[in-house]
Design an enzyme around this catalytic site. Sequence first.
Site, mmCIF file in Angstrom:
data_model
loop_
_atom_site.group_PDB
_atom_site.id
_atom_site.type_symbol
_atom_site.label_atom_id
_atom_site.label_comp_id
_atom_site.label_asym_id
_atom_site.label_seq_id
_atom_site.Cartn_x
_atom_site.Cartn_y
_atom_site.Cartn_z
ATOM 1 C CD GLU A 332 -2.868 -0.931 2.502
ATOM 2 O OE1 GLU A 332 -3.977 -1.450 2.463
ATOM 3 O OE2 GLU A 332 -2.426 -0.332 3.510
ATOM 4 C CB CYS A 333 0.526 4.379 0.099
ATOM 5 S SG CYS A 333 0.739 6.155 -0.234
#
Length: 462
Positions: A332-333
């Site tokens: 994620e991210c």
Amino acid sequence: MSGLMNYPRLVIAGTHSGVGKTTVTLALMAALKERGLRVQPFKVGPDFIDTGHHTAVCGRPSRNLDGWMLGPTVSREIFLKAAADAEVSIVEGVMGLFDGSSPTNEIGSTAEAAKLLKCPVVLVIDGSAMARSAAAMALGYAKFDPALQVAGVIFNRIKAEGHYCLLKETIESETSLAVLGYLKPDAALTIPDRHLGLVTALEHGGSSLHGHLAEAGRRLDLDKVIGLAHGACALQYDVAPVPAAAARSFRVGIAYDPAFCFYYPENLELLQAAGAKLVRFSPIQDEALPDMDLLYLGGGYPELYAERLSRNRHMRLAIHRYAANGGAIYAECGGMMYLMEVIRDFEGRSHEMVGLFAGEAVMNRTSMMFGYREVEVDRPCLLGEPGTRARGHEFHYSSLSMPCVPEYGCTMSDAQGKHRGRDGLIKDNTVALYTHLHFASNPELAGLILHAVGKARSSSVR
């Protein structure tokens, strides 16, 4: 089984962003904990940084409550479960009291959460340049929504006792709100700020800060605070049957260090409930991966630790080999940025990363992306089959520069249902998103991920 149970609780809300509600909340938590109380922290909205500081001060995981991302039922369940053995629960609001996902409704706002939990609200007001106008402000917030119980006021950034006494007098003469004290401007209470918010608790350390916070919190009328919290009405609770614990048949490596520390507690707990044993490691410091079936690379600040991440060539190569051999990765991210060939920092310097995806993650201080997101799978991947949905949020100052059209596994929409493009880079058994998903928005998601991991593991064995 169901019944009524007392949950002493307060919401700490701001008149607007930047009023200092995080400082006030942390000072209150620290002072209550210093009194020996078990304090359960919560945060309204999709936040990792404030919750990290709550956790460090209270010694209990802070939980997010969010009317849009999680919905009222799940938010309420999270509160009831976490608050059950606490002596007082403190809920820090988001932005201003009535600010949420829309300018025309309360969804995602502090007010929505307070009404959901039937929780008294304490309003934080920056009184540094105010006198009688403070009463007009407090009265307006108290009467804007009659269904909301605004019960008290705390003033922030008050330099002199005499100024506080003036503010206290005007509030008490014009309203029925309890005045609960004030905090002075104090550099010792200031947590440094940067592009995604405050410096994380993991980086900042805490013993001296926590001592200063507790000292500042003693200036508040803690007896009145506790009285308001105990004045909250009893809440209906339902005791659901506890499901049988799943066999720990999967090992999940959790990247956890100052570069990767953004994880919702429920994400990890739902993975455990679905059969995962969690093993933490540090991409900054460790040179080898743990034995695992799934690598979870959460968000954080890889751009600030890019030089150290790049220097740890052994870890970068280990992750690349793991993926090449069929290993499953959920990122994620910041975790996704780490899987690119290069992170280009704010100064334009390039830092070599894992290289699983061709291209660069480029930092830009003027291109912030922030908002609620709903992700829907449209190609089979680690997140499940087409149609699988989950909610979360996007918050970053980077963008991807890729030489070829990337393969994505998901579509994205915002809180208003507007299409926001695609997300979820996919390659073999890896899926990497900009969106921070909250697994409790779809409680089946953790099981779907581990099911996909099991399939991938079986295929590699054959």
